[in-house]
Design a protein around this motif. Structure first.
Motif, PDB file in Angstrom:
ATOM      1  N   GLN A  45       0.813  -1.215   0.000  1.00 10.77           N
ATOM      2  CA  GLN A  45       0.000   0.000   0.000  1.00 10.77           C
ATOM      3  C   GLN A  45       0.847   1.267   0.000  1.00 10.77           C
ATOM      4  OE1 GLN A  45      -2.599   0.287   3.377  1.00 10.77           O
ATOM      5  NE2 GLN A  45      -3.141   2.433   2.977  1.00 10.77           N
ATOM      6  N   TRP A  46       1.942   1.254   0.775  1.00 14.50           N
ATOM      7  CA  TRP A  46       2.753   2.471   0.896  1.00 14.50           C
ATOM      8  C   TRP A  46       3.467   2.791  -0.410  1.00 14.50           C
ATOM      9  CZ3 TRP A  46       0.071   3.584   4.634  1.00 14.50           C
ATOM     10  CH2 TRP A  46      -0.134   2.753   5.726  1.00 14.50           C
ATOM     11  N   ASN A  49       0.717   4.353  -2.523  1.00 12.53           N
ATOM     12  CA  ASN A  49       0.487   5.728  -2.073  1.00 12.53           C
ATOM     13  C   ASN A  49       1.640   6.651  -2.461  1.00 12.53           C
ATOM     14  OD1 ASN A  49      -1.802   4.709  -0.919  1.00 12.53           O
ATOM     15  ND2 ASN A  49      -1.069   4.816   1.191  1.00 12.53           N
ATOM     16  N   GLU A  52       1.168   8.043  -5.820  1.00 11.64           N
ATOM     17  CA  GLU A  52      -0.033   8.866  -5.918  1.00 11.64           C
ATOM     18  C   GLU A  52       0.155  10.240  -5.285  1.00 11.64           C
ATOM     19  OE1 GLU A  52      -3.102   6.606  -4.119  1.00 11.64           O
ATOM     20  OE2 GLU A  52      -3.194   5.087  -5.716  1.00 11.64           O
ATOM     21  N   SER A  53       1.226  10.399  -4.503  1.00 14.06           N
ATOM     22  CA  SER A  53       1.485  11.671  -3.828  1.00 14.06           C
ATOM     23  C   SER A  53       2.310  12.571  -4.740  1.00 14.06           C
ATOM     24  CB  SER A  53       2.232  11.432  -2.508  1.00 14.06           C
ATOM     25  OG  SER A  53       2.633  12.642  -1.932  1.00 14.06           O
ATOM     26  N   GLU A 228       5.088   6.042   3.752  1.00 14.71           N
ATOM     27  CA  GLU A 228       5.493   6.267   2.361  1.00 14.71           C
ATOM     28  C   GLU A 228       6.964   6.662   2.249  1.00 14.71           C
ATOM     29  OE1 GLU A 228       1.086   6.790   2.530  1.00 14.71           O
ATOM     30  OE2 GLU A 228       2.800   7.450   3.730  1.00 14.71           O
TER      31      GLU A 228
END
Length: 259
Positions: A45-46, A49, A52-53, A228
């Motif tokens: 997940q990290w 993410n 996506e940041s 992240e």
């Protein structure tokens, strides 16, 4: 036998101290929990993410652009500087070599403040000033990697190429350049690594809206480091590891071909 095992245990202990924190960081980048030391299961997940940041992606791309751009510019300047220093007489050679060592021995905060005072007088702080700052402190590392390679050069081969009709530039690239290449590549990789790792000079010379990984992590510490950042640090470590393995592979292959 006991002495041999003692040496191996000592080396294992040293490598454990060096790489255990990195291993912990990599493991935590796959941890489902946001807690720093509590394992809740495996997840990607990290990493999802991370991409996506926009803040992290911008900082990552800025870091890579600065690292490889500054390393390339510093390599060109450093090679030319090493050629000039090598051609000097012994007294001037020692003076210039000492002057080259000063930026590495000088406190980084002093260099950062000096560059900042210079930049704000003539130019607006931004990506350009950070780039110039990185090139400035990377050049000495390139020179000190390239300069020793000149001592291994066979001057007779270069002069023979000139006697056979080659121009000085052609003789340099055909005779000297292959011998200098390991030092040049080492200087380039060291400059890129130092640029990626730098915080002080980047922090003082950057303008508004300019962030690298180091400055982004510094700002994140105030709010608590997010998972992240573990994923981002893992990717940077793997990138450097791949570059080093590639360089060692190419160097070893070249040596085997020459033999």
């Amino acid at each position: 036998m006991v002495k041999t095992w003692a040496k191996r245990l000592y080396m294992a202990f040293i490598f454990l101290l060096l790489y255990l924190p990195i291993i912990v960081l990599i493991v935590l980048s796959f941890n489902k929990s946001k807690a720093r030391v509590t394992w809740r299961g495996f997840t990607l997940q990290w990493y999802a993410n991370l991409f996506e940041s926009s803040r992290i992606v911008d900082a990552f791309t800025t870091t890579l652009a600065l690292a490889f751009g500054a390393a390339l510019a510093a390599t060109v300047i450093g090679v030319v500087g090493a050629i000039g220093i090598n051609a000097m007489k012994k007294r001037n050679y020692s003076i210039m070599l000492g002057a080259t060592n000063i930026p590495m021995l000088n406190a980084e905060i002093v260099t950062a403040l000096s560059l900042t005072l210079l930049f704000i007088r003539f130019i607006k702080l931004g990506f350009t000033t950070v780039f110039i700052g990185h090139v400035t402190f990377c050049v000495p590392y390139v020179i000190l990697n390239v300069l020793p390679r000149f001592r291994t050069l066979n001057k007779n081969a270069y002069e023979a190429a000139l006697d056979l009709g080659a121009t000085p530039l052609y003789a340099f690239f055909k005779v000297c350049w292959p011998e200098l290449m390991p030092g040049i590549m080492s200087g380039f990789l060291m400059a890129a690594t130092m640029s990626m790792d730098d915080f002080v000079i980047t922090y003082f010379t950057r303008g508004p809206g300019i962030n690298t990984i180091s400055t982004l992590v510094y700002s994140e510490v105030k709010r608590g480091i997010q998972p992240e950042m573990y994923a981002l640090s893992t990717l940077l470590f793997l990138l450097i590891l791949v570059l080093l393995l590639l360089f060692n592979f190419l160097s070893g292959r070249k040596s085997s071909i020459e033999v």
